[in-house]
Design a protein around this motif. Structure first.
Motif, PDB file in Angstrom:
ATOM      1  N   LYS A  17       0.842  -1.187   0.000  1.00 19.83           N
ATOM      2  CA  LYS A  17       0.000   0.000   0.000  1.00 19.83           C
ATOM      3  C   LYS A  17       0.881   1.241   0.000  1.00 19.83           C
ATOM      4  O   LYS A  17       2.015   1.215   0.454  1.00 19.83           O
ATOM      5  CB  LYS A  17      -0.955  -0.004   1.188  1.00 19.83           C
ATOM      6  N   GLU A  18       0.323   2.296  -0.545  1.00 18.39           N
ATOM      7  CA  GLU A  18       1.038   3.569  -0.606  1.00 18.39           C
ATOM      8  C   GLU A  18       0.615   4.393   0.603  1.00 18.39           C
ATOM      9  O   GLU A  18      -0.568   4.496   0.916  1.00 18.39           O
ATOM     10  CB  GLU A  18       0.701   4.299  -1.899  1.00 18.39           C
ATOM     11  N   VAL A  19       1.618   4.968   1.298  1.00 20.75           N
ATOM     12  CA  VAL A  19       1.345   5.728   2.514  1.00 20.75           C
ATOM     13  C   VAL A  19       2.123   7.041   2.484  1.00 20.75           C
ATOM     14  O   VAL A  19       3.039   7.223   1.676  1.00 20.75           O
ATOM     15  CB  VAL A  19       1.739   4.919   3.776  1.00 20.75           C
ATOM     16  N   ALA A  20       1.782   7.925   3.376  1.00 23.72           N
ATOM     17  CA  ALA A  20       2.493   9.202   3.501  1.00 23.72           C
ATOM     18  C   ALA A  20       3.903   8.959   4.022  1.00 23.72           C
ATOM     19  O   ALA A  20       4.184   7.935   4.660  1.00 23.72           O
ATOM     20  CB  ALA A  20       1.732  10.121   4.453  1.00 23.72           C
ATOM     21  N   ASP A  21       4.781   9.912   3.780  1.00 26.80           N
ATOM     22  CA  ASP A  21       6.179   9.776   4.197  1.00 26.80           C
ATOM     23  C   ASP A  21       6.331   9.636   5.714  1.00 26.80           C
ATOM     24  O   ASP A  21       7.274   9.006   6.181  1.00 26.80           O
ATOM     25  CB  ASP A  21       7.002  10.969   3.710  1.00 26.80           C
ATOM     26  N   ASP A  22       5.424  10.208   6.493  1.00 26.44           N
ATOM     27  CA  ASP A  22       5.538  10.150   7.954  1.00 26.44           C
ATOM     28  C   ASP A  22       4.739   8.986   8.563  1.00 26.44           C
ATOM     29  O   ASP A  22       4.504   8.937   9.756  1.00 26.44           O
ATOM     30  CB  ASP A  22       5.092  11.471   8.572  1.00 26.44           C
ATOM     31  N   TYR A  23       4.349   8.019   7.755  1.00 26.44           N
ATOM     32  CA  TYR A  23       3.563   6.870   8.205  1.00 26.44           C
ATOM     33  C   TYR A  23       4.341   6.052   9.231  1.00 26.44           C
ATOM     34  O   TYR A  23       5.534   5.787   9.064  1.00 26.44           O
ATOM     35  CB  TYR A  23       3.194   5.998   6.999  1.00 26.44           C
ATOM     36  N   GLN A  24       3.653   5.642  10.306  1.00 26.45           N
ATOM     37  CA  GLN A  24       4.245   4.782  11.324  1.00 26.45           C
ATOM     38  C   GLN A  24       3.857   3.333  11.022  1.00 26.45           C
ATOM     39  O   GLN A  24       2.668   3.022  10.902  1.00 26.45           O
ATOM     40  CB  GLN A  24       3.741   5.179  12.721  1.00 26.45           C
ATOM     41  N   LEU A  25       4.844   2.472  10.910  1.00 26.54           N
ATOM     42  CA  LEU A  25       4.590   1.070  10.585  1.00 26.54           C
ATOM     43  C   LEU A  25       3.758   0.384  11.662  1.00 26.54           C
ATOM     44  O   LEU A  25       3.938   0.623  12.851  1.00 26.54           O
ATOM     45  CB  LEU A  25       5.909   0.315  10.417  1.00 26.54           C
ATOM     46  N   GLN A  26       2.847  -0.468  11.226  1.00 29.96           N
ATOM     47  CA  GLN A  26       2.029  -1.290  12.109  1.00 29.96           C
ATOM     48  C   GLN A  26       2.663  -2.685  12.188  1.00 29.96           C
ATOM     49  O   GLN A  26       3.664  -2.951  11.534  1.00 29.96           O
ATOM     50  CB  GLN A  26       0.593  -1.385  11.556  1.00 29.96           C
ATOM     51  N   ALA A  27       2.045  -3.572  12.943  1.00 27.30           N
ATOM     52  CA  ALA A  27       2.548  -4.948  13.048  1.00 27.30           C
ATOM     53  C   ALA A  27       2.518  -5.605  11.674  1.00 27.30           C
ATOM     54  O   ALA A  27       1.590  -5.383  10.897  1.00 27.30           O
ATOM     55  CB  ALA A  27       1.689  -5.739  14.027  1.00 27.30           C
ATOM     56  N   ASN A  28       3.536  -6.389  11.368  1.00 24.56           N
ATOM     57  CA  ASN A  28       3.654  -7.124  10.104  1.00 24.56           C
ATOM     58  C   ASN A  28       3.742  -6.209   8.883  1.00 24.56           C
ATOM     59  O   ASN A  28       3.290  -6.566   7.802  1.00 24.56           O
ATOM     60  CB  ASN A  28       2.516  -8.130   9.926  1.00 24.56           C
ATOM     61  N   GLU A  29       4.320  -5.028   9.045  1.00 27.13           N
ATOM     62  CA  GLU A  29       4.542  -4.115   7.930  1.00 27.13           C
ATOM     63  C   GLU A  29       6.018  -3.748   7.871  1.00 27.13           C
ATOM     64  O   GLU A  29       6.708  -3.746   8.878  1.00 27.13           O
ATOM     65  CB  GLU A  29       3.719  -2.830   8.093  1.00 27.13           C
ATOM     66  N   SER A  30       6.468  -3.429   6.655  1.00 31.63           N
ATOM     67  CA  SER A  30       7.869  -3.058   6.468  1.00 31.63           C
ATOM     68  C   SER A  30       7.988  -2.163   5.246  1.00 31.63           C
ATOM     69  O   SER A  30       7.217  -2.285   4.293  1.00 31.63           O
ATOM     70  CB  SER A  30       8.723  -4.318   6.269  1.00 31.63           C
ATOM     71  N   PHE A  31       8.962  -1.259   5.287  1.00 32.57           N
ATOM     72  CA  PHE A  31       9.264  -0.443   4.123  1.00 32.57           C
ATOM     73  C   PHE A  31      10.190  -1.189   3.155  1.00 32.57           C
ATOM     74  O   PHE A  31      10.302  -0.841   1.998  1.00 32.57           O
ATOM     75  CB  PHE A  31       9.921   0.882   4.516  1.00 32.57           C
ATOM     76  N   THR A  32      10.867  -2.219   3.656  1.00 32.18           N
ATOM     77  CA  THR A  32      11.804  -2.972   2.823  1.00 32.18           C
ATOM     78  C   THR A  32      11.294  -4.394   2.608  1.00 32.18           C
ATOM     79  O   THR A  32      10.608  -4.956   3.470  1.00 32.18           O
ATOM     80  CB  THR A  32      13.203  -3.047   3.468  1.00 32.18           C
ATOM     81  N   LEU A  33      11.634  -4.950   1.472  1.00 29.78           N
ATOM     82  CA  LEU A  33      11.234  -6.330   1.178  1.00 29.78           C
ATOM     83  C   LEU A  33      12.113  -7.298   1.953  1.00 29.78           C
ATOM     84  O   LEU A  33      13.312  -7.068   2.115  1.00 29.78           O
ATOM     85  CB  LEU A  33      11.371  -6.609  -0.315  1.00 29.78           C
ATOM     86  N   PRO A  34      11.541  -8.388   2.419  1.00 24.71           N
ATOM     87  CA  PRO A  34      12.347  -9.374   3.134  1.00 24.71           C
ATOM     88  C   PRO A  34      13.287 -10.097   2.177  1.00 24.71           C
ATOM     89  O   PRO A  34      13.034 -10.167   0.977  1.00 24.71           O
ATOM     90  CB  PRO A  34      11.304 -10.339   3.698  1.00 24.71           C
ATOM     91  N   ALA A  35      14.370 -10.608   2.723  1.00 17.63           N
ATOM     92  CA  ALA A  35      15.294 -11.389   1.908  1.00 17.63           C
ATOM     93  C   ALA A  35      14.594 -12.653   1.432  1.00 17.63           C
ATOM     94  O   ALA A  35      13.803 -13.255   2.160  1.00 17.63           O
ATOM     95  CB  ALA A  35      16.530 -11.765   2.727  1.00 17.63           C
ATOM     96  N   ILE A  36      14.869 -13.029   0.219  1.00 19.47           N
ATOM     97  CA  ILE A  36      14.246 -14.216  -0.356  1.00 19.47           C
ATOM     98  C   ILE A  36      15.194 -15.392  -0.146  1.00 19.47           C
ATOM     99  O   ILE A  36      16.312 -15.386  -0.641  1.00 19.47           O
ATOM    100  CB  ILE A  36      13.962 -14.010  -1.855  1.00 19.47           C
TER     101      ILE A  36
END
Length: 94
Positions: A17-36
């Motif tokens: 999802k697209e969020v504002a720059d000052d968005y605070q991450l919730q549980a199970n959210e990340s700005f970076t993709l996990p390592a595969i």
């Protein structure tokens, strides 16, 4: 604007999802993709050692890293396209 990756409890990507720059991450959210993780044909995890002296292991490590980077970039592109499509659909419905 930033893209947030929403993940399942096991760490798989469920949605973006697209969020504002000052968005605070919730549980199970990340700005970076996990390592595969990479697996061998018999489903054993490949342990990457970039300092390995074995040229074959070094080449395998590089290939796995390149594959993971490509998949991450494809996932990011897919997310961006999905967001654009959703925005166009909303605009077209008005």
């Amino acid at each position: 604007m930033k893209i947030v990756h929403v993940m399942t409890e096991s760490g798989a990507i469920k949605a973006d999802k697209e969020v504002a720059d000052d968005y605070q991450l919730q549980a199970n959210e990340s700005f970076t993709l996990p390592a595969i993780p990479a697996y061998t044909l018999d489903y054993q995890p490949i342990k990457l050692d970039i300092n390995a002296a074995d040229p074959e292991q070094m080449m395998l490590s590089q290939l796995v890293l390149q594959q993971a980077q490509f998949q991450a970039s494809q996932q990011k592109l897919n997310s961006q396209l999905a967001l654009q499509l959703a925005q166009l659909t909303v605009k077209g419905a008005k």
